[in-house]
Design a protein around this motif. Structure first.
Motif, short mmCIF file in Angstrom:
data_model
loop_
_atom_site.label_atom_id
_atom_site.label_comp_id
_atom_site.label_asym_id
_atom_site.label_seq_id
_atom_site.Cartn_x
_atom_site.Cartn_y
_atom_site.Cartn_z
N GLN A 188 26.92 25.17 44.11
CA GLN A 188 27.25 23.81 43.69
C GLN A 188 27.72 23.71 42.25
N ASP A 189 27.28 24.62 41.39
CA ASP A 189 27.64 24.52 39.98
C ASP A 189 28.93 25.27 39.62
N VAL A 190 29.63 25.82 40.60
CA VAL A 190 30.95 26.41 40.34
C VAL A 190 31.94 25.25 40.16
N PRO A 191 32.71 25.24 39.06
CA PRO A 191 33.62 24.11 38.80
C PRO A 191 34.62 23.88 39.94
N GLN A 192 34.76 22.64 40.34
CA GLN A 192 35.67 22.29 41.43
C GLN A 192 37.12 22.61 41.08
N ILE A 193 37.48 22.53 39.80
CA ILE A 193 38.88 22.76 39.40
C ILE A 193 39.32 24.17 39.77
N ILE A 194 38.40 25.11 39.78
CA ILE A 194 38.77 26.49 40.07
C ILE A 194 39.01 26.70 41.56
N MET A 195 38.48 25.77 42.38
CA MET A 195 38.55 25.89 43.83
C MET A 195 39.50 24.89 44.47
N ALA A 196 40.22 24.13 43.65
CA ALA A 196 41.10 23.07 44.16
C ALA A 196 40.32 22.12 45.07
N ASN A 197 39.06 21.88 44.70
CA ASN A 197 38.19 20.94 45.43
C ASN A 197 37.99 21.31 46.90
N THR A 198 38.06 22.61 47.21
CA THR A 198 37.86 23.05 48.59
C THR A 198 36.41 23.38 48.90
N GLY A 199 35.62 23.67 47.86
CA GLY A 199 34.26 24.10 48.08
C GLY A 199 34.13 25.59 48.33
N TYR A 200 35.26 26.31 48.33
CA TYR A 200 35.27 27.76 48.53
C TYR A 200 35.78 28.44 47.26
N VAL A 201 35.09 29.52 46.85
CA VAL A 201 35.52 30.23 45.65
C VAL A 201 35.93 31.65 46.03
N ALA A 202 37.03 32.10 45.44
CA ALA A 202 37.56 33.44 45.68
C ALA A 202 37.10 34.37 44.57
N CYS A 203 36.74 35.59 44.95
CA CYS A 203 36.23 36.53 43.95
C CYS A 203 36.70 37.94 44.28
N ARG A 204 36.97 38.70 43.24
CA ARG A 204 37.32 40.11 43.41
C ARG A 204 36.80 40.90 42.21
N SER A 205 36.78 42.20 42.36
CA SER A 205 36.33 43.08 41.28
C SER A 205 37.42 44.11 41.01
N PRO A 206 38.16 43.94 39.92
CA PRO A 206 39.28 44.86 39.65
C PRO A 206 38.78 46.26 39.33
N SER A 207 39.60 47.25 39.64
CA SER A 207 39.24 48.64 39.35
C SER A 207 39.91 49.16 38.08
N HIS A 208 40.85 48.39 37.53
CA HIS A 208 41.53 48.83 36.30
C HIS A 208 40.51 48.94 35.17
N PRO A 209 40.47 50.08 34.47
CA PRO A 209 39.44 50.28 33.44
C PRO A 209 39.49 49.26 32.30
N VAL A 210 40.69 48.82 31.91
CA VAL A 210 40.79 47.84 30.83
C VAL A 210 40.26 46.48 31.30
N ALA A 211 40.61 46.11 32.51
CA ALA A 211 40.12 44.84 33.06
C ALA A 211 38.60 44.84 33.14
N ARG A 212 38.04 45.94 33.62
CA ARG A 212 36.59 46.03 33.76
C ARG A 212 35.90 46.01 32.40
N ALA A 213 36.48 46.71 31.43
CA ALA A 213 35.90 46.72 30.08
C ALA A 213 35.93 45.33 29.46
N LEU A 214 37.02 44.59 29.67
CA LEU A 214 37.14 43.25 29.11
C LEU A 214 36.12 42.31 29.74
N ILE A 215 35.99 42.34 31.06
CA ILE A 215 35.05 41.46 31.75
C ILE A 215 33.62 41.77 31.30
N ALA A 216 33.30 43.06 31.20
CA ALA A 216 31.96 43.46 30.78
C ALA A 216 31.68 43.01 29.34
#
Length: 228
Positions: free
Chosen positions: A143-171
């Motif tokens: 419920q606390d996931v912002p609606q703007i990120i989901m286009a008010n659908t109630g569903y959220v999309a998620c992935r985990s990139p394998s690129h080392p720079v992307a992973r380092a930045l997220i971490a």
């Protein structure tokens, strides 16, 4: 002698300023990524490479930051964003069925409890099997996931990139990052930092360039799996 402005007008300071590129090209060093992580926590934008294309990242749980992504891309709010994480638990905590925010079974009808259990098991198997990688999983959001990120659908999309720079930045940022492709809406998705700078140069965004002599792997295509 004719005036210098006959047949036209000199550019004003305001118009010149509006055409001035403000995007910053930064390396993928530890210090730079720490600064980029701080920017993301502060609600600012950072573009980074993934195993598919360059993403335009923001703090996924900050609605104001998410709005900046839509503004920079000129993207319609009806087009939801994908959240990027490094840890399986971070993804599971975004989804209703698998997070600790599910109501106790005492407060849930038997049918819904069973559905949550099955969905939770499926989500755990999917993230265990396919994260990190290009698979995007879509499921009912907490419920606390912002609606703007989901286009008010109630569903959220998620992935985990394998690129080392992307992973380092997220971490380093320590927060989930929402990131569509780093280009104006409808333009070709960027595969190099220079592409991002060409398209989003007028935006307040830092563009991370690994400077390792390797291009982003554009041969890997995203797949989407939705829990219904």
């Amino acid at each position: 002698m004719s005036s210098a402005t006959e047949g036209g007008s000199l550019p004003t300071a305001l118009s010149m300023q509006s055409n001035e590129k403000i995007a910053r090209h930064v390396p993928a060093t530890r210090q730079s990524l720490e600064q980029c992580g701080e920017r993301l926590r502060d609600g600012k934008l950072v573009s980074f490479p993934t195993e598919t294309v360059y993403g335009l990242g923001c703090h996924a749980l900050d609605p104001v930051a998410v709005q900046k992504v839509f503004n920079a891309k000129e993207r319609p709010l009806s087009d939801p964003l994908i959240v990027h994480v490094t840890d399986e638990l971070d993804a599971l905590n975004l989804w209703c069925a698998s997070s600790d925010h599910i109501n106790s079974s005492v407060n849930q009808p038997a049918g819904r409890e069973s559905r949550n259990s099955i969905e939770s098991q499926a989500l755990r198997v999917l993230v265990k099997t396919f994260f990190p990688g290009p698979l995007t999983i879509v499921a009912r959001a907490r419920q606390d996931v912002p609606q703007i990120i989901m286009a008010n659908t109630g569903y959220v999309a998620c992935r985990s990139p394998s690129h080392p720079v992307a992973r380092a930045l997220i971490a380093t940022a320590g927060v989930p990052i929402a990131a569509p492709s780093a280009n104006k809406f409808g333009h070709v998705s960027p595969t190099l930092a220079s592409h991002v700078l060409d398209d989003l140069g007028l935006e307040d965004v830092w563009v991370v360039d690994p400077s390792l002599g390797n291009d982003v792997d554009t041969q890997v295509q995203d797949s989407v799996c939705k829990s219904v």
